[in-house]
Design a protein around this motif. Structure first.
Motif, PDB file in Angstrom:
ATOM      1  N   GLU A 120       0.828  -1.211   0.000  1.00 52.36           N
ATOM      2  CA  GLU A 120       0.000   0.000   0.000  1.00 52.36           C
ATOM      3  C   GLU A 120       0.861   1.260   0.000  1.00 52.36           C
ATOM      4  O   GLU A 120       0.536   2.250  -0.660  1.00 52.36           O
ATOM      5  N   ASN A 121       1.959   1.244   0.738  1.00 52.03           N
ATOM      6  CA  ASN A 121       2.847   2.401   0.732  1.00 52.03           C
ATOM      7  C   ASN A 121       3.438   2.622  -0.656  1.00 52.03           C
ATOM      8  O   ASN A 121       3.621   3.766  -1.089  1.00 52.03           O
ATOM      9  N   ALA A 122       3.746   1.543  -1.355  1.00 48.59           N
ATOM     10  CA  ALA A 122       4.221   1.681  -2.733  1.00 48.59           C
ATOM     11  C   ALA A 122       3.125   2.277  -3.614  1.00 48.59           C
ATOM     12  O   ALA A 122       3.379   3.154  -4.452  1.00 48.59           O
ATOM     13  N   TRP A 123       1.913   1.816  -3.434  1.00 54.79           N
ATOM     14  CA  TRP A 123       0.771   2.332  -4.210  1.00 54.79           C
ATOM     15  C   TRP A 123       0.582   3.830  -3.951  1.00 54.79           C
ATOM     16  O   TRP A 123       0.425   4.615  -4.898  1.00 54.79           O
ATOM     17  N   ARG A 124       0.626   4.230  -2.708  1.00 56.19           N
ATOM     18  CA  ARG A 124       0.448   5.643  -2.367  1.00 56.19           C
ATOM     19  C   ARG A 124       1.606   6.501  -2.868  1.00 56.19           C
ATOM     20  O   ARG A 124       1.454   7.713  -3.039  1.00 56.19           O
ATOM     21  N   ALA A 125       2.760   5.876  -3.096  1.00 56.89           N
ATOM     22  CA  ALA A 125       3.914   6.604  -3.619  1.00 56.89           C
ATOM     23  C   ALA A 125       3.848   6.754  -5.141  1.00 56.89           C
ATOM     24  O   ALA A 125       4.778   7.300  -5.743  1.00 56.89           O
ATOM     25  N   GLN A 136      -9.706   5.086  -4.800  1.00 55.31           N
ATOM     26  CA  GLN A 136     -10.200   3.969  -4.007  1.00 55.31           C
ATOM     27  C   GLN A 136     -10.398   4.395  -2.553  1.00 55.31           C
ATOM     28  O   GLN A 136      -9.573   5.100  -1.984  1.00 55.31           O
ATOM     29  N   ALA A 137     -11.486   3.936  -1.996  1.00 51.68           N
ATOM     30  CA  ALA A 137     -11.867   4.392  -0.654  1.00 51.68           C
ATOM     31  C   ALA A 137     -11.802   3.293   0.385  1.00 51.68           C
ATOM     32  O   ALA A 137     -12.469   3.364   1.420  1.00 51.68           O
ATOM     33  N   TRP A 138     -10.987   2.259   0.134  1.00 53.93           N
ATOM     34  CA  TRP A 138     -10.857   1.196   1.114  1.00 53.93           C
ATOM     35  C   TRP A 138     -10.196   1.706   2.384  1.00 53.93           C
ATOM     36  O   TRP A 138      -9.447   2.694   2.359  1.00 53.93           O
ATOM     37  N   ALA A 139     -10.453   1.050   3.485  1.00 50.18           N
ATOM     38  CA  ALA A 139      -9.748   1.385   4.723  1.00 50.18           C
ATOM     39  C   ALA A 139      -8.271   1.048   4.553  1.00 50.18           C
ATOM     40  O   ALA A 139      -7.928  -0.052   4.129  1.00 50.18           O
ATOM     41  N   PRO A 140      -7.372   1.967   4.851  1.00 48.61           N
ATOM     42  CA  PRO A 140      -5.948   1.695   4.659  1.00 48.61           C
ATOM     43  C   PRO A 140      -5.390   0.773   5.730  1.00 48.61           C
ATOM     44  O   PRO A 140      -5.920   0.675   6.837  1.00 48.61           O
ATOM     45  N   SER A 141      -4.294   0.124   5.385  1.00 46.64           N
ATOM     46  CA  SER A 141      -3.596  -0.719   6.346  1.00 46.64           C
ATOM     47  C   SER A 141      -2.784   0.136   7.298  1.00 46.64           C
ATOM     48  O   SER A 141      -2.289   1.206   6.931  1.00 46.64           O
ATOM     49  N   THR A 142      -2.622  -0.350   8.508  1.00 48.96           N
ATOM     50  CA  THR A 142      -1.756   0.326   9.478  1.00 48.96           C
ATOM     51  C   THR A 142      -0.371  -0.297   9.542  1.00 48.96           C
ATOM     52  O   THR A 142       0.592   0.347   9.958  1.00 48.96           O
ATOM     53  N   GLY A 143      -0.270  -1.577   9.179  1.00 48.42           N
ATOM     54  CA  GLY A 143       1.000  -2.284   9.264  1.00 48.42           C
ATOM     55  C   GLY A 143       1.384  -2.697  10.663  1.00 48.42           C
ATOM     56  O   GLY A 143       2.503  -3.166  10.900  1.00 48.42           O
TER      57      GLY A 143
END
Length: 523
Positions: A210-215, A376-383
């Motif tokens: 997800e961090n890669a996606w947000r980057a 996309q409006a999914w709940a993000p992961s916290t890790g």
């Protein structure tokens, strides 16, 4: 050509495979698949494919890449990161733009294995993504032959890798995505997954992707090879990324009769694949002397190619397609890329709904659609979840002692500390991940964009190299046992890195000429 990244810094390919000791969920399944001679007109689009071999020429026709290639769209200017088992300079890659990323694998401690794809999986996928014709312009061509491929090695001989190594690799790609301004990494192919069932909203592996996606990186993940009744692999369970299933072209170029490959995971109501792409009996580049090549010789197709089936191959097709799409429309966000691919996918009337997602990849139509400002409006992961839960049943072992719990290969893993640094893009500092040197050759970062100005690329030129097969200095693939390796600092349960022995090989349902392993980590 192969490039290195300036003084004190070397980019090396990735090798990733897995053990049954690391994963072992379901029993192996044998699939009869005959050996094949080189298909007639391997680079000729007129060749009709059969049940035993699907060429890249046909794949490019099926997904609409052939027309784009003829018009000059070949992925140029787009970087694709391949977190897998590495690449070697076989014919079909020697004219590909390849950057070597760090060798994060356990192989990195053996000089004869460092930066080498001893398994064969990564080379096969590299050919699908960005393989290039021979110098005379004939033969094999991948989906995006003009793309720049950055190979990050995480797996060892036979594909062994811990999930922490994969997380570190994804963090590295994010940190260095813009090091080469002319060819920024916009796509990450991850044909890897575990059987971990932890909620994606807390899982460290899903958090990394997800961090890669947000980057700004489009993350393409293999859905898994568990077949009917199996959930998707982790991190394909994350709804942000593009999860890919494998289609079976059914022996024709007509997509109307395409089915879902029997091994492709169908997922659950909570998460299914987003779309499918060809993934059965795919003919791509052979890595002579590699584990797969030696152990499954009947997969060979002529002298230079080999067949492989799996959602790994399907994911590689989609990664190449995304590179073409981004070359034509570089302003697209990852969310918009996913929306266009899903909205344009071709429905498969003969495919089961659970395994087909939105349908089969259709680049031609994707380029005709306009993004709808997708977000996309999914709940993000916290890790903040468990590293051990991310592994599922997959563990590496030394002398029978498995790496378990909240530990990576060199020390303790604190999810909160790692998640904060991964979020900030600072998990990698000074050539170390979370303060640990994970590479075996003293590799260290020095410089950023200036090292990629185009003036310091010296490195090897693959055009002058040949790869007819190495002996790997006497290693025996049948035993997968060697000793004398030493990695300072590597320990769990007080073990030293000697007397290394792997047993119980298992691999992600991928079929190489008759052998199919269900439930393993490589898709």
């Amino acid at each position: 050509m192969i490039r290195t990244a300036g003084p004190g810094r070397r980019f090396a390919p990735v090798l990733t495979a897995t053990l049954a000791v690391a994963l072992g969920v379901a029993a192996s399944t044998l699939v009869t698949e005959p050996a094949a001679a080189a298909p007639r007109g391997h680079g000729d689009a007129r060749w009709r494919f059969d049940d035993s071999a699907v060429t890249m020429s046909q794949v490019n026709q099926i997904i609409g890449a052939d027309g784009l290639q003829r018009s000059g769209t070949d992925g140029s200017g787009v970087g694709v990161a391949l977190v897998d088992t590495g690449v070697v300079p076989v014919e079909g890659l020697r004219r590909t733009r390849i950057v070597e990323g760090p060798d994060l694998s356990l192989d990195s401690q053996a000089p004869q294995l460092l930066h080498r794809d001893t398994f064969g999986h990564g080379t096969h996928l590299a050919g699908i993504i960005a393989g290039t014709p021979a110098r005379d312009g004939s033969g094999f061509t991948g989906v995006a032959p003009g793309a720049t491929l950055t190979s990050v090695k995480v797996g060892a001989a036979a594909g062994i890798a811990d999930v922490s190594q994969v997380i570190a690799a994804v963090d590295w790609v994010v940190a260095h995505r813009n090091d080469d301004p002319a060819h920024p990494v916009r796509v990450l192919n991850l044909s890897y997954g575990t059987d971990g069932t932890q909620d994606y909203r807390s899982d460290p592996l899903t958090h990394a992707v997800e961090n890669a996606w947000r980057a700004g990186i489009v993350v393409v993940v293999a859905g898994g090879n568990g077949g009917v009744g199996s959930p998707l692999a982790n991190p394909a369970t994350d709804p942000f990324v593009i999860a890919v299933g494998a289609a079976d072209p059914a022996g024709t170029l007509r997509t109307a009769d395409d089915r879902i490959a029997e091994f492709s995971s169908r997922g659950t109501d909570a998460r299914r694949v987003d779309l499918v792409a060809p993934g059965r009996s795919m003919v791509s580049l052979r890595n002579p002397g590699s584990y797969v090549d030696e152990m499954y010789a009947t997969a060979r197709v002529g002298a230079n190619y080999t067949k492989g089936s799996g959602t790994s191959q399907a994911a590689a097709v989609v990664s190449g397609a995304v590179a073409l799409l981004l070359q034509r429309r570089p302003d697209l966000t990852p969310d918009q890329v996913k929306q266009l691919l899903v909205d344009s996918a071709r429905k498969l009337p003969r495919a089961d709904v659970d395994g087909a997602g939105a349908g089969e990849l259709n680049l031609t139509r994707a380029l005709t659609l306009s993004p709808r400002g997708a977000a996309q409006a999914w709940a993000p992961s916290t890790g903040l979840g468990s590293l051990e839960a991310a592994r599922g049943s997959v563990h590496i072992a030394i002398n029978g002692i498995e790496l378990t719990g909240e530990r990576h290969i060199l020390g303790p893993f604190d999810a909160a500390t790692w998640a904060a640094r991964s979020n900030a893009g600072t998990a990698w500092v000074g050539g170390q991940w979370m303060g640990y040197g994970l590479t075996g050759d003293g590799w260290a970062l020095s410089g950023t964009a200036e090292a990629f100005s185009g003036l310091s690329w010296s490195g090897l030129s693959w055009s002058g190299l040949s790869w007819s097969g190495l002996s790997w200095s006497g290693l025996s693939w049948s035993g997968l046992s060697w000793s004398g390796l030493s990695w300072s600092g590597l320990s769990w349960s007080g073990l030293s890195w000697s007397g290394l022995s792997w047993s119980g090989l298992s691999w992600s349902g991928l079929s190489w000429s008759g052998e199919s392993w269900s439930a393993s980590v490589w898709g």
